[in-house]
Write a protein that holds these residues in place. Sequence first.
Motif, PDB file in Angstrom:
ATOM      1  N   GLY A  36       0.809  -1.214   0.000  1.00  0.00           N
ATOM      2  CA  GLY A  36       0.000   0.000   0.000  1.00  0.00           C
ATOM      3  C   GLY A  36       0.842   1.264   0.000  1.00  0.00           C
ATOM      4  O   GLY A  36       0.586   2.199  -0.767  1.00  0.00           O
ATOM      5  N   ASP A  37       1.861   1.302   0.854  1.00  0.00           N
ATOM      6  CA  ASP A  37       2.720   2.489   0.924  1.00  0.00           C
ATOM      7  C   ASP A  37       3.415   2.747  -0.410  1.00  0.00           C
ATOM      8  O   ASP A  37       3.486   3.894  -0.882  1.00  0.00           O
ATOM      9  N   GLU A  38       3.922   1.688  -1.021  1.00  0.00           N
ATOM     10  CA  GLU A  38       4.646   1.869  -2.288  1.00  0.00           C
ATOM     11  C   GLU A  38       3.705   2.252  -3.423  1.00  0.00           C
ATOM     12  O   GLU A  38       4.064   3.071  -4.290  1.00  0.00           O
ATOM     13  N   LEU A  39       2.513   1.699  -3.452  1.00  0.00           N
ATOM     14  CA  LEU A  39       1.556   2.078  -4.498  1.00  0.00           C
ATOM     15  C   LEU A  39       1.108   3.530  -4.341  1.00  0.00           C
ATOM     16  O   LEU A  39       0.885   4.222  -5.342  1.00  0.00           O
ATOM     17  N   PHE A  40       0.984   3.999  -3.116  1.00  0.00           N
ATOM     18  CA  PHE A  40       0.672   5.419  -2.917  1.00  0.00           C
ATOM     19  C   PHE A  40       1.817   6.289  -3.440  1.00  0.00           C
ATOM     20  O   PHE A  40       1.580   7.361  -4.021  1.00  0.00           O
ATOM     21  N   ALA A  41       3.062   5.845  -3.238  1.00  0.00           N
ATOM     22  CA  ALA A  41       4.206   6.608  -3.754  1.00  0.00           C
ATOM     23  C   ALA A  41       4.170   6.679  -5.278  1.00  0.00           C
ATOM     24  O   ALA A  41       4.438   7.734  -5.870  1.00  0.00           O
ATOM     25  N   ALA A 103      -6.663   4.036 -10.387  1.00  0.00           N
ATOM     26  CA  ALA A 103      -6.491   2.607 -10.128  1.00  0.00           C
ATOM     27  C   ALA A 103      -5.350   2.366  -9.148  1.00  0.00           C
ATOM     28  O   ALA A 103      -5.473   1.556  -8.218  1.00  0.00           O
ATOM     29  N   PHE A 104      -4.225   3.050  -9.355  1.00  0.00           N
ATOM     30  CA  PHE A 104      -3.112   2.905  -8.411  1.00  0.00           C
ATOM     31  C   PHE A 104      -3.544   3.321  -7.004  1.00  0.00           C
ATOM     32  O   PHE A 104      -3.250   2.639  -6.020  1.00  0.00           O
ATOM     33  N   GLU A 105      -4.263   4.429  -6.919  1.00  0.00           N
ATOM     34  CA  GLU A 105      -4.707   4.892  -5.602  1.00  0.00           C
ATOM     35  C   GLU A 105      -5.696   3.915  -4.982  1.00  0.00           C
ATOM     36  O   GLU A 105      -5.629   3.608  -3.781  1.00  0.00           O
ATOM     37  N   SER A 106      -6.609   3.391  -5.790  1.00  0.00           N
ATOM     38  CA  SER A 106      -7.623   2.470  -5.276  1.00  0.00           C
ATOM     39  C   SER A 106      -6.992   1.197  -4.727  1.00  0.00           C
ATOM     40  O   SER A 106      -7.351   0.724  -3.633  1.00  0.00           O
ATOM     41  N   ILE A 107      -6.045   0.618  -5.462  1.00  0.00           N
ATOM     42  CA  ILE A 107      -5.404  -0.615  -5.007  1.00  0.00           C
ATOM     43  C   ILE A 107      -4.545  -0.334  -3.778  1.00  0.00           C
ATOM     44  O   ILE A 107      -4.453  -1.164  -2.859  1.00  0.00           O
ATOM     45  N   ALA A 108      -3.911   0.832  -3.723  1.00  0.00           N
ATOM     46  CA  ALA A 108      -3.145   1.211  -2.529  1.00  0.00           C
ATOM     47  C   ALA A 108      -4.053   1.280  -1.304  1.00  0.00           C
ATOM     48  O   ALA A 108      -3.717   0.776  -0.220  1.00  0.00           O
ATOM     49  N   ARG A 109      -5.209   1.900  -1.467  1.00  0.00           N
ATOM     50  CA  ARG A 109      -6.174   1.979  -0.359  1.00  0.00           C
ATOM     51  C   ARG A 109      -6.611   0.583   0.082  1.00  0.00           C
ATOM     52  O   ARG A 109      -6.648   0.282   1.287  1.00  0.00           O
ATOM     53  N   GLN A 110      -6.947  -0.249  -0.876  1.00  0.00           N
ATOM     54  CA  GLN A 110      -7.431  -1.591  -0.540  1.00  0.00           C
ATOM     55  C   GLN A 110      -6.346  -2.414   0.151  1.00  0.00           C
ATOM     56  O   GLN A 110      -6.637  -3.221   1.046  1.00  0.00           O
ATOM     57  N   ALA A 111      -5.089  -2.231  -0.258  1.00  0.00           N
ATOM     58  CA  ALA A 111      -3.996  -2.964   0.384  1.00  0.00           C
ATOM     59  C   ALA A 111      -3.892  -2.585   1.858  1.00  0.00           C
ATOM     60  O   ALA A 111      -3.713  -3.453   2.724  1.00  0.00           O
TER      61      ALA A 111
END
Length: 276
Positions: A36-41, A103-111
Amino acid sequence: MAAVLAAASREAMASADARLDAYADSAQAADLQRLGDELFAVTRLLVEQRALRRLLADPSSPEAARTGLVERLLAQQLGAPTLDVAKQLVAARWSRPGDLVSAFESIARQALLAVAEKDGSLDDVEDELFRFGRVLDREPQLGSLLSDTTNPAEGRVALLDRLVGGKASPVTVALLRHSVQLPRSRHLDVVSEELAELAAGRRERSVARVTSPVALSPEQEQKLTDSLTRLYARPISLQVELDPRLLGGLVVQVGGEVIDGSVASKLAAARRSLPS
């Protein structure tokens, strides 16, 4: 309000959600936190670099070129699971570049919500996000300060930490911190509401709706809870409803999956198999 996706993006997003759920069921909480942290980055990078997000979402560019660009740019900065998710996302077809960012933000949130799912704090996270959104709704000036991207991100995060630090669960704090850092000019009360809705939706994955012809004893409920928790690799709670029409056995629904072990169902199947 969450972004409305066109058909191609909806299909790509559904596939990404399914892959995340499959990974989350077997992953450790620490791995999900890092994902999640890396996808938010990566999300922040795409928001800031318009040319890059257009390149990565360009449907006229070969898939191998898009995934290769991600490999060259990010392989040294991301863990292997995050790099795999990033390559899968850019390999998909998106209706517009902004949908790839969402999409990147959504998957980061879900993680990150999956971390709360693992440690049993999902109910608290949902409640904290909802209540924080209501606070900002009552204090619009505070919300404006947190959402004002003309102010340095460090200052916005420091203000948020004074508000929620030590007062909310780690997942709640992480989600809000990342949301404040994203330069997308969105009101944080709206973002908090979106996050609370996502937490509620994820919580539904951990509720087993059980239909039984008779009341279950506490021992039977505990045994079923333990079995489902092992099966789905996450804590599962039961909601039991009585229906004498089942005759015997149970019907269990977890999310979109239904396990029908009722006598009525077996009798119906037997009738269908008889020659007409």
